[in-house]
Each structure stands twice: as C-alpha cells, then as structure tokens.
Design a protein around this motif. Structure first.
Motif, PDB file in Angstrom:
ATOM      1  N   ASN A 184      35.604  15.596 -29.464  1.00  0.00           N
ATOM      2  CA  ASN A 184      35.343  16.213 -28.422  1.00  0.00           C
ATOM      3  C   ASN A 184      34.848  16.831 -28.349  1.00  0.00           C
ATOM      4  O   ASN A 184      33.845  18.096 -28.721  1.00  0.00           O
ATOM      5  CB  ASN A 184      36.894  17.493 -29.338  1.00  0.00           C
ATOM      6  CG  ASN A 184      36.833  18.862 -29.144  1.00  0.00           C
ATOM      7  OD1 ASN A 184      37.380  18.453 -27.753  1.00  0.00           O
ATOM      8  ND2 ASN A 184      37.453  19.480 -29.344  1.00  0.00           N
ATOM      9  N   THR A 188      35.194  23.246 -29.490  1.00  0.00           N
ATOM     10  CA  THR A 188      35.375  23.251 -30.554  1.00  0.00           C
ATOM     11  C   THR A 188      37.272  23.040 -30.855  1.00  0.00           C
ATOM     12  O   THR A 188      37.178  23.685 -32.382  1.00  0.00           O
ATOM     13  CB  THR A 188      35.228  25.096 -31.675  1.00  0.00           C
ATOM     14  OG1 THR A 188      35.799  25.231 -31.163  1.00  0.00           O
ATOM     15  CG2 THR A 188      33.577  25.161 -31.364  1.00  0.00           C
ATOM     16  N   TRP A 189      37.932  23.701 -30.130  1.00  0.00           N
ATOM     17  CA  TRP A 189      39.540  22.864 -30.465  1.00  0.00           C
ATOM     18  C   TRP A 189      39.601  22.463 -29.079  1.00  0.00           C
ATOM     19  O   TRP A 189      39.238  21.314 -27.985  1.00  0.00           O
ATOM     20  CB  TRP A 189      39.767  24.153 -30.776  1.00  0.00           C
ATOM     21  CG  TRP A 189      39.551  25.083 -29.521  1.00  0.00           C
ATOM     22  CD1 TRP A 189      38.082  25.509 -29.275  1.00  0.00           C
ATOM     23  CD2 TRP A 189      40.871  26.152 -28.740  1.00  0.00           C
ATOM     24  NE1 TRP A 189      38.827  27.252 -27.949  1.00  0.00           N
ATOM     25  CE2 TRP A 189      40.284  27.481 -27.784  1.00  0.00           C
ATOM     26  CE3 TRP A 189      42.680  26.432 -29.107  1.00  0.00           C
ATOM     27  CZ2 TRP A 189      41.020  27.725 -26.989  1.00  0.00           C
ATOM     28  CZ3 TRP A 189      42.771  26.955 -27.931  1.00  0.00           C
ATOM     29  CH2 TRP A 189      42.000  27.922 -27.298  1.00  0.00           C
ATOM     30  N   ASN A 275      34.665  21.098 -34.870  1.00  0.00           N
ATOM     31  CA  ASN A 275      35.649  21.502 -34.760  1.00  0.00           C
ATOM     32  C   ASN A 275      36.860  21.735 -35.474  1.00  0.00           C
ATOM     33  O   ASN A 275      37.095  22.444 -36.783  1.00  0.00           O
ATOM     34  CB  ASN A 275      36.763  20.067 -34.360  1.00  0.00           C
ATOM     35  CG  ASN A 275      35.861  19.101 -33.652  1.00  0.00           C
ATOM     36  OD1 ASN A 275      36.381  19.220 -32.564  1.00  0.00           O
ATOM     37  ND2 ASN A 275      34.851  18.447 -33.893  1.00  0.00           N
TER      38      ASN A 275
END
Length: 390
Positions: A184, A188-189, A275
């Motif tokens: 990712n 962070t999401w 994350n």
C-alpha cells in the motif's frame, strides 16, 4: 528489523478526561451516536430473544465498549429493555450482570469511575439510594480482544458491539511488504485509488477476523442468544470502496501527512510504513462469514446512513471554525491516535494532528464536507441456532 508489537496492545481511545480524551469527545457530540440504534436494539431483543423464564441471572456483554458515558447509557438502555420485557409478561425480574469488554489498553478506570458514580439498584429494580439515576445491574470489565474467547461456554444471553468490528486484528502482512502486489505504497488505508490486490488483502483479513469473532461468540452465547452488531459499511458491489464521503477523517489524515512530507517535515517512508487496521465490509461479505460459521440465524441485515449530528448543530459547527477543526481532529485522534503515537512518536504524531486541524479548516468551506462521524453502517442481528457441536 524489530517486529511490531501486536495491534491489540496499541489500539485504544485517548485516555483520561482532558481536552483530547475520548470521554471529552463524547460529551461534545450533540447526540449520543449510539442512541440512533437503540430502537433497533430494543426491537431485536423483544422479537428474537427467547426470555429464560427460570433464569435467575441474565448476562449481557458490550464488546468494544471504550470509556465514554455513551457505553454506560447504552447498557442502561439494554437492561431497561430486558426488564420492561419481563414486566410486560408478568415474569420475575432476574438479576443482570453486565460486562464491558475492550482491549487491554482501554481506559477502564474512567469507565469504572463513571459507573461507580451511579447508585446501584436492587434485584427488584428499587434504588438502594434514592438519589435519582441508578444502574440496576452488576458491572464488570473484561480486557482482551474480541477475536478471541473472553467468556465461559454458554454464559451470555445478549452480546452487542457498536462501531468496533471494522477494526481488524492486524494490518494484512502483504500490505506492508514492499515486494508484494498488495503493498500500500503512499497510502495509509484503502480508497478509490487503491490497488485491487490491496483491497483484496484487507477483505481477506476481515473475513478471517469476523469468522473468528463469530466462532468465539458461538461458544459463549446460550442457544437462542442474541448478537447485535454495528460496523462501518461499504456501499453495494458496484460502488467505489471506502468513499471519502463516508470516511472523511481518514482522508484528512492522508492530506495532512502528504503536506508534511512535501515540506520536508516528515519522510515519505514514514507514511509507507503505516497502514490503518480498518475495513468497512459490504453486506455480502457479512453474509458469507455468517454462513461459514454455521452457528447463527440471520434475523436482520441492513445498511443505514445514520447521522448523529442534528441539522442545527451541524450548521453551528460549520459556522465555528475553531470547533470544526477540533471536532475532526478529536475524532481522528481517538480512532487512530494511539497508533500514530506508536509509529511516529508523540512529538511527530502531535504534528500530524495539528496539520489535520489545518486541513479540516480548509475543507470547512467545501460544499461536500461531511461531519466527523458521517459513515454508512452495517446493522446485523443474529441469534444462536442451538446446541454446540464440538
């Protein structure tokens, strides 16, 4: 490279009763968010819970209780609904044992202080002290992850969890692996720009976690026991996953972190290595897990767009720049602030939160700006099918 501590030892709301605490944040919300679901919870109890006629003690558990007064008011409501049901059927009132469960880092001290400020009622519901508000149940705290067993077999009659199950037991390992297709990087999401492999990794982790949750409750609930769950939701199959319109505070975190990176205050690697353990499932994913557990009857499942802020309070918030900034920062601080502190250290985490306030102030003028808690919610009601097969 040192391994990261387990998430259950880090994730928590902000402790104490100060300006940035969860207890303070809850007091600032114009409406108790949980109250919007009380009628559904009461209806679920009256329609789907078979009352144990010869039971002298009923046991209720709130899993993911945090430390705010809203947890206590919800438990009060559930106990009241049960007592009303017994009274309406002219049945003897049982004693009630209420369990407040959360991760070990939860601020149980603040919760217990609030609980102990209320006089206790006796078994027949009459206050032991005539001083107004009272709790008519015996209370206990239960530290531990709800993805593991917490209670003896067949000991609980009602279990509910409100706004907690969208937090995963851990961030999927492949999401943090630079050599994985699911890495990712720069996020962070997961949002509309995330890679399919990243979304799939989060979805897989949620399925495993939720199935673990159901299997634990399978052993802890009595046959016919009620499980009432509320968690963040995605729109339907064809909609964009995790739209920022519904999870606004995480978008603010992204923007704040990026601005600090662009000016050299933070390294880009600091963001790549962080994350959020958050996943909002679709209804279909919940059905899949429930069917896989084979232990529960699905009584209800719907997606609701609940907004806890009354229109007048919302207008007032948008008209107050300082209150607007603080509301968004406080929401984010209490949902993931402990994780930021563990990752960046207290000083840098505070710098990120300060920048979140600045970004929130700029977003305030946006026509699509939404309140700090605007989010779709899954509402799932289950009953335990019957005797265990183990």
């Amino acid at each position: 490279m040192a391994s990261k501590p387990p998430l259950e030892s880090l994730l928590r709301m902000q402790r104490g009763s100060g300006e940035n605490s969860y207890a303070s944040f809850v007091r600032c919300i114009p409406n108790d968010f949980n109250q919007s679901f009380w009628p559904l919870l009461s209806d679920s109890i009256s329609q789907h819970l078979p009352l144990p006629v010869n039971q002298t003690t009923l046991r209720i558990a709130d899993l993911g209780c945090a430390s705010g007064a809203n947890s206590i008011s919800t438990m009060d409501y559930v106990v009241g609904a049960l007592r009303h049901l017994y009274a309406s059927r002219a049945l003897p009132q049982p004693e009630v044992q209420a369990f407040f469960g959360d991760l070990p880092g939860n601020d149980f001290n603040t919760l217990f202080s609030t609980l102990c400020s209320l006089p206790q009622r006796g078994r027949n519901g009459v206050p032991l002290e005539e001083t107004g508000a009272a709790r008519n149940y015996f209370a206990a705290g239960v530290p531990g992850s709800f993805y593991k067993r917490l209670f003896p077999q067949s000991s609980l009659h009602v279990v509910y969890s409100i706004s907690s199950l969208h937090f995963l037991s851990k961030v999927p390992e492949e999401v943090e692996n630079q050599h994985s297709p699911a890495w990712n990087e720069g996020k962070t999401w997961i949002d509309e720009g995330s890679k399919a492999a990243t979304v799939e990794a989060y979805a897989k982790q949620f399925q495993q976690d939720f199935l673990d949750f159901l299997r634990c409750r399978q052993f802890e609930l009595v046959p016919g026991g009620l499980l009432f769950l509320i968690m963040a939701a995605q729109p339907g199959q064809d909609d964009i996953p995790h739209s920022p319109q519904h999870i606004n505070q995480f978008s603010l975190l992204e923007a704040a972190w990026d601005s600090l990176i662009s000016e050299g205050s933070l390294d880009a690697k600091s963001k790549d290595a962080f994350n959020l353990p958050f996943y909002a499932p679709r209804k279909e994913e919940l059905v899949q897990a429930v069917e896989a557990s084979q232990a529960f009857q699905m009584e209800a499942l719907e997606v609701r767009n609940e907004e806890p802020w009354p229109e007048a309070a919302w207008d007032a918030l948008r008209g107050d720049a300082q209150a607007w900034r603080k509301a968004f920062a406080s929401m984010l601080r209490n949902s993931v602030g402990s994780l930021l502190e563990a990752h960046l250290g207290e000083e840098q985490a505070e710098m990120v939160m300060g920048r979140v306030e600045e970004v929130a102030a700029m977003e305030r003028e946006s026509e699509v700006a939404c309140t700090p808690m605007a989010m779709l919610r899954n509402v799932l009601v289950l009953t335990h099918k019957g005797p265990l097969s183990c």
